[in-house]
Enzyme design. Structure first.
Site, PDB file in Angstrom:
ATOM      1  N   GLN A 107       0.806  -1.217   0.000  1.00  0.00           N
ATOM      2  CA  GLN A 107       0.000   0.000   0.000  1.00  0.00           C
ATOM      3  C   GLN A 107       0.846   1.277   0.000  1.00  0.00           C
ATOM      4  OE1 GLN A 107      -2.861  -0.506   3.187  1.00  0.00           O
ATOM      5  NE2 GLN A 107      -3.578  -2.442   2.347  1.00  0.00           N
ATOM      6  N   CYS A 131     -29.373 -16.812  18.566  1.00  0.00           N
ATOM      7  CA  CYS A 131     -29.263 -15.369  18.346  1.00  0.00           C
ATOM      8  C   CYS A 131     -30.642 -14.909  17.903  1.00  0.00           C
ATOM      9  CB  CYS A 131     -28.198 -15.034  17.304  1.00  0.00           C
ATOM     10  SG  CYS A 131     -28.576 -15.636  15.645  1.00  0.00           S
TER      11      CYS A 131
END
Length: 482
Positions: free
Chosen positions: A296, A456
């Site tokens: 990068q 969940c």
């Protein structure tokens, strides 16, 4: 109940035609998101706000929460809409609404008025403020930095008593900008960059390069589904998975060690560009930040960009890691990212930070590009809404139950914050807390003589995690859906 949606300020400075288009799109987005909560809900657009009216009081909190996560909304006012006759009537209604809030507090009154009346906004502020001050002995007027601000809106013969103000995420409505394809790895950066483009009005599709097998893809699917469900569910989007293991194998076998990182990224951009072209997507999105890792640097990023004509957006290019992690925490992807393996980092032991184009191209001549063409041809493209359905099919061997056996324990896998907000209590059975992001490292420490029922709220995460645990050899797991 009634909510008044205030527009993101950048929308209000657009030309009339653009503003109307943005408001129309935002109205449609709100309808698409909220229809799951109340099919009779009404959404009405105006020049400077949008009204949401719903009848099901049980869904009030859910609707309010959903509105705060729709791009394009600056803030939401929860209001009580009542008729009035005169200023004294306004005062009496305000006294009933705000008496408890003002006990022992400093306050001021702020009024917005539209329509023809024989009084001004300041007249109402003074009359109502004085009346409240007289009738609530422990309250005290303070015009600068009060503890409570009483907000009232007067429109023709209607009075809006503002019960609460809730901040939205701002930005532009999804669909006002063109589609983008986010290269998502499940880490901090790609999740945040995807969110930032959604917030800017883009429909974000997801492209995942699988370097780590089924478990890795399941984890990234969770992140993509979470982002879409939380911020972008007004639109259908694609989740495209590319099996990149053959490409990595070819690179490891034929490419010089120092050039591997840049060449891997170039291969990813080539593949993603072909996918974007196939589906008519205008740009790629990555989570790259300048200088964060060896690939990068400006030199390397330029070489990576050179392999494609497709526009590459890098919304995090100037962000530091701490800022990115803070954003991930705010949007809820931090826990996913902390447990997501990073496969790209192990591909090269001594990566170059300033690659030379001629050397990169010479190394790529050794690469068999038919392998890249093959993996792109064989991409797995699914509607992100089908991820939950596919998970159900994939975990067909994992039993879903709504009752309990003598050896069963419910395992609440929600995040700690969710568990604290809504504790799960089920009569007659033990409930154990273990957040989903700790399952991979901590599930083995639990009593393996018990049967664990994963739970969940929506059931998506529990199914995905059940599949993951089954793949790890744990057969004592089921999915609990009451």
């Amino acid at each position: 109940m009634k909510f008044i949606i205030k527009l993101f300020p950048e929308i209000t400075i657009k030309s009339q035609s653009v503003r109307l288009r943005f408001i129309k799109i935002l109205t449609g987005n709100i309808r698409n998101v909220l229809k799951h909560y109340d099919e009779t809900l009404a959404v009405v657009r105006h020049w400077d706000n949008i009204e949401v009216r719903a009848k099901d009081e049980n869904q009030r909190l859910a609707i309010r929460d959903a509105l705060t996560r729709i791009p394009g909304i600056h803030h939401i006012l929860e209001v009580e809409d009542v008729p009035f006759t005169d200023m004294h009537d306004i005062f009496e209604k305000a006294l009933v609404q705000y008496r408890d809030q003002l006990e022992g507090k400093t306050f001021c009154v702020r009024v917005k008025r539209r329509g023809k009346h024989d009084f001004s906004s300041i007249d109402v502020e003074r009359y109502v403020g004085g009346g409240l001050n007289q009738h609530i002995e422990s309250a005290r007027v303070k015009l600068t930095n009060p503890e409570v601000t009483v907000h009232l809106e007067v429109e023709d013969d209607r009075l809006l008593l503002i019960k609460g103000r809730y901040e939205g995420i701002g930005g532009f409505p999804i669909g006002t900008q063109e589609d983008v394809l986010s290269l998502i790895s499940g880490g901090f950066d790609s999740g945040v960059s995807s969110y930032m483009l959604m917030r800017r009005g883009c429909r974000v599709h997801y492209c995942f390069f699988n370097l780590g097998g089924a478990a890795h893809e399941i984890g990234v699917r969770q992140v993509a589904h979470y982002l879409w469900n939380r911020f972008g569910s007004s639109h259908r989007v694609r989740f495209v998975a590319i099996n990149f293991e053959p490409v990595v194998g070819e690179i490891l076998e034929k490419i010089d060690d120092g050039q591997m990182g840049v060449i891997l990224k170039r291969m990813m951009v080539r593949a993603a560009s072909k996918v974007a072209e196939r589906y008519g997507v205008q740009a790629l999105v990555t989570g790259e930040a300048l200088g964060q890792v060896s690939s990068q640097t400006l030199t390397n990023l330029r070489l990576i960009d050179n392999v494609s004509d497709t526009l590459i957006l890098r919304p995090l290019i100037s962000y530091d890691k701490e800022h990115i992690i803070n954003l991930a925490r705010q949007i809820g992807t931090e826990d996913f990212a902390r447990t997501m393996p990073e496969y790209c980092g192990v591909i090269s032991k001594s990566p170059t930070v300033k690659a030379v184009k001629s050397k990169i191209e010479a190394e790529e001549e050794k690469f068999d590009f038919s392998i890249l063409d093959k993996v792109v041809e064989e991409v797995n493209n699914v509607d992100i809404r089908e991820i939950a359905q596919q998970t159900e099919q994939e975990v067909v061997e994992v039993e879903t139950v709504n009752g309990f056996g003598p050896n069963d324990v419910i395992l609440d896998i929600r995040s700690i914050d969710e568990q604290e907000d809504k504790p799960l209590k089920v009569e007659g059975i033990d409930v154990v807390s273990l957040p989903f992001y700790k399952l991979s490292t901590k599930f083995g420490d639990l009593d393996q003589n018990r049967t664990w029922l994963l739970w969940c709220e929506r059931g998506v995460m529990s199914r995905l995690q059940a599949l993951y645990l089954r793949e790890q050899g744990f057969n004592n797991v089921k999915v609990y859906r009451p």
